[in-house]
Scaffold this motif. Structure first.
Motif, mmCIF file in Angstrom:
data_model
loop_
_atom_site.group_PDB
_atom_site.id
_atom_site.type_symbol
_atom_site.label_atom_id
_atom_site.label_comp_id
_atom_site.label_asym_id
_atom_site.label_seq_id
_atom_site.Cartn_x
_atom_site.Cartn_y
_atom_site.Cartn_z
ATOM 1 N N UNK A 13 -34.510 22.027 -66.723
ATOM 2 C CA UNK A 13 -33.975 23.234 -67.331
ATOM 3 C C UNK A 13 -34.709 23.693 -68.586
ATOM 4 N N UNK A 14 -35.591 22.859 -69.128
ATOM 5 C CA UNK A 14 -36.284 23.270 -70.352
ATOM 6 C C UNK A 14 -37.313 24.357 -70.050
ATOM 7 N N UNK A 15 -37.584 25.195 -71.024
ATOM 8 C CA UNK A 15 -38.430 26.359 -70.800
ATOM 9 C C UNK A 15 -39.699 26.403 -71.648
ATOM 10 N N UNK A 16 -39.625 26.063 -72.924
ATOM 11 C CA UNK A 16 -40.761 26.329 -73.805
ATOM 12 C C UNK A 16 -41.860 25.280 -73.724
ATOM 13 N N UNK A 17 -41.509 23.993 -73.663
ATOM 14 C CA UNK A 17 -42.520 22.945 -73.702
ATOM 15 C C UNK A 17 -43.404 22.895 -72.455
ATOM 16 N N UNK A 18 -42.847 22.926 -71.243
ATOM 17 C CA UNK A 18 -43.716 22.779 -70.062
ATOM 18 C C UNK A 18 -44.843 23.811 -69.993
ATOM 19 N N UNK A 19 -44.528 25.083 -70.225
ATOM 20 C CA UNK A 19 -45.568 26.099 -70.144
ATOM 21 C C UNK A 19 -46.594 25.931 -71.254
ATOM 22 N N UNK A 20 -46.126 25.614 -72.466
ATOM 23 C CA UNK A 20 -47.057 25.419 -73.581
ATOM 24 C C UNK A 20 -47.971 24.228 -73.319
ATOM 25 N N UNK A 21 -47.423 23.158 -72.732
ATOM 26 C CA UNK A 21 -48.230 21.980 -72.399
ATOM 27 C C UNK A 21 -49.309 22.330 -71.388
ATOM 28 N N UNK A 22 -48.931 23.006 -70.314
ATOM 29 C CA UNK A 22 -49.899 23.393 -69.280
ATOM 30 C C UNK A 22 -50.993 24.284 -69.877
ATOM 31 N N UNK A 23 -50.586 25.260 -70.654
ATOM 32 C CA UNK A 23 -51.569 26.177 -71.250
ATOM 33 C C UNK A 23 -52.545 25.435 -72.160
ATOM 34 N N UNK A 24 -52.024 24.502 -72.961
ATOM 35 C CA UNK A 24 -52.894 23.800 -73.914
ATOM 36 C C UNK A 24 -53.867 22.865 -73.198
ATOM 37 N N UNK A 25 -53.410 22.157 -72.179
ATOM 38 C CA UNK A 25 -54.316 21.287 -71.412
ATOM 39 C C UNK A 25 -55.441 22.108 -70.803
ATOM 40 N N UNK A 26 -55.106 23.261 -70.262
ATOM 41 C CA UNK A 26 -56.124 24.103 -69.617
ATOM 42 C C UNK A 26 -57.056 24.751 -70.636
ATOM 43 N N UNK A 27 -56.575 24.990 -71.844
ATOM 44 C CA UNK A 27 -57.433 25.513 -72.896
ATOM 45 C C UNK A 27 -58.455 24.479 -73.360
ATOM 46 N N UNK A 266 -35.545 7.385 -75.706
ATOM 47 C CA UNK A 266 -35.550 8.825 -75.448
ATOM 48 C C UNK A 266 -36.847 9.222 -74.747
ATOM 49 N N UNK A 267 -37.064 8.746 -73.518
ATOM 50 C CA UNK A 267 -38.345 8.986 -72.838
ATOM 51 C C UNK A 267 -38.554 10.421 -72.353
ATOM 52 N N UNK A 268 -37.534 11.289 -72.471
ATOM 53 C CA UNK A 268 -37.717 12.722 -72.219
ATOM 54 C C UNK A 268 -37.104 13.465 -73.402
ATOM 55 N N UNK A 269 -37.675 13.260 -74.594
ATOM 56 C CA UNK A 269 -37.035 13.769 -75.810
ATOM 57 C C UNK A 269 -37.111 15.287 -75.929
ATOM 58 N N UNK A 270 -36.183 15.833 -76.675
ATOM 59 C CA UNK A 270 -36.147 17.273 -76.933
ATOM 60 C C UNK A 270 -37.490 17.726 -77.506
ATOM 61 N N UNK A 271 -38.072 18.736 -76.869
ATOM 62 C CA UNK A 271 -39.327 19.309 -77.371
ATOM 63 C C UNK A 271 -39.267 20.821 -77.282
ATOM 64 N N UNK A 272 -38.066 21.373 -77.425
ATOM 65 C CA UNK A 272 -37.899 22.819 -77.357
ATOM 66 C C UNK A 272 -38.198 23.445 -78.708
ATOM 67 N N UNK A 273 -38.985 24.489 -78.720
ATOM 68 C CA UNK A 273 -39.405 25.105 -79.973
ATOM 69 C C UNK A 273 -38.217 25.603 -80.789
ATOM 70 N N UNK A 274 -37.148 26.013 -80.130
ATOM 71 C CA UNK A 274 -36.013 26.577 -80.838
ATOM 72 C C UNK A 274 -35.184 25.524 -81.561
ATOM 73 N N UNK A 275 -35.314 24.271 -81.175
ATOM 74 C CA UNK A 275 -34.574 23.214 -81.864
ATOM 75 C C UNK A 275 -35.461 22.393 -82.797
ATOM 76 N N UNK A 276 -36.695 22.084 -82.374
ATOM 77 C CA UNK A 276 -37.541 21.236 -83.215
ATOM 78 C C UNK A 276 -38.321 22.032 -84.253
ATOM 79 N N UNK A 277 -38.412 23.348 -84.096
ATOM 80 C CA UNK A 277 -39.181 24.162 -85.038
ATOM 81 C C UNK A 277 -40.633 24.301 -84.597
#
Length: 357
Positions: A13-27, A266-277
């Motif tokens: 259900x998370x939205x921000x981290x997966x796309x940012x991760x994919x984009x950064x690896x490809x960059x 916490x092997x799948x820890x919160x990494x959402x930009x809206x909560x972690x900043x």
């Protein structure tokens, strides 16, 4: 060098981290294109074409866990190790932390209030009645009760007296519970650990709503603050090397200047930009991308490309190394305090269902 060609991320259900991760690896490179994992058919012992898979969801989806174990068996570097994650639980982690020399709260393991399915009184012939007075005297009040395995603030209770404890215990059904002392803390931190070497220490306030928990500042200053940061950095690496996690968070409550590890499973820890900043988010995206690329380059075709903790490796190899031994290959980054958090957050997350830490 592996002939597997891709880096994938498996998520829910998370939205921000997966796309940012994919984009950064490809960059950062093109040898291992990153994408969202796509699963069409899972056949026993048939490999995937992923060199690395970052797992963010299999704890909630058993089908994914089985898929990842099969992928790992055929050479994919799965982060985190799905075999260890399946076996891991908080009570063992606490016991291992004691052997590693990391302070943890006093903790008692409680049997489930209700009998598991397909059991009766004969199944518990070896279990004697709990000495509740001795338990209450040892743990004290207030105290926390939480499942010995699990997370997400599910079935967590704060109790202030025996009556509250027994009332809460009656609600836990077949869950095996931990009964744990509450730590009256002056500082609290949440620490990312990526790849067993990169550490991000973040002031954290667990009593705030979820979207404001990173809106905190470190209260310990001067030489005491520097010593505290260095100690936490050391403890974070010890715990993650012992457990064998590549992507994890560790939480510390500081009492009398001593960081006490509260939660470090916490092997799948919160990494959402809206909560972690934003700054913490940028850090974890960069660190995760670097780790995934490094693991893809080192993966051996058809081999075991998983990370195993020092406890498991020492047991299997029959080594004389203690659980506290640290892998020589893991080069630790210098302890770093997170920058002051943003004062506003853009979105809210759900509140804890039972109690606040």
């Amino acid at each position: 060098m592996s002939k597997k060609t891709k880096i994938g991320i498996l998520f829910g259900q998370e939205n921000t981290f997966p796309q940012a991760f994919v984009d950064r690896v490809n960059e950062k490179q093109s040898a291992f294109p990153a994408e969202f994992v796509a699963i069409e058919q899972v056949e026993q012992s048939v490999p995937t074409d992923y060199a690395v898979i970052i797992d963010r969801i299999s704890q909630d989806v058993p089908f994914y866990k089985a898929f990842l174990k099969n992928a790992a068996l055929t050479g994919t570097a799965v982060v985190n190790n799905p075999f260890w994650w399946s076996a891991d639980e908080k009570f063992f982690n606490n016991a291992l932390a004691v052997q590693l020399g990391v302070p943890v709260p006093k903790t008692i393991l409680l049997p489930s209030k209700e009998r598991p399915d397909d059991t009766n009184h004969n199944s518990f012939r070896n279990l004697r009645h709990m000495n509740w007075d001795a338990i209450f005297n040892h743990i004290g009040f207030p105290a926390f009760m939480k499942p010995h395995a699990g997370g997400g603030w599910k079935s967590v209770y704060k109790v202030d007296n025996p009556e509250q404890m027994f009332k809460a215990y009656d609600e836990t059904g077949q869950l095996v519970m931990l009964y744990q002392e509450a730590i009256d803390f002056t500082d609290y931190f949440r620490c990312y650990c990526i790849g067993g070497k990169d550490v991000r220490i973040m002031p954290y306030e667990p009593r705030n709503p979820h979207h404001l928990r990173y809106a905190a500042q470190m209260k310990t200053t001067g030489d005491a603050g520097k010593k505290l940061l260095a100690t936490m950095h050391d403890y974070v690496l010890k715990l993650n090397h012992g457990l064998g996690y590549d992507f994890n968070t560790v939480e510390f409550a500081v009492r009398d200047g001593i960081p006490i590890a509260i939660d470090f499973c916490n092997p799948a820890p919160d990494a959402d930009v809206h909560s972690v900043g934003q700054e913490n988010f940028d850090w974890v995206v960069e660190a995760a991308a670097n780790m995934a690329i490094e693991r893809a380059k080192k993966a051996q075709k058809g081999g075991d490309n998983l990370t195993w903790g020092t406890f498991v490796r020492g047991s299997v190899m029959g080594s004389e190394a203690t659980p506290a031994s640290t892998p020589k290959a893991a080069k630790a980054s210098k302890p770093k305090e997170a920058p002051e958090p943003e004062k506003k957050a853009d979105a809210k997350e759900s509140k804890p269902k039972k109690a606040k830490k």
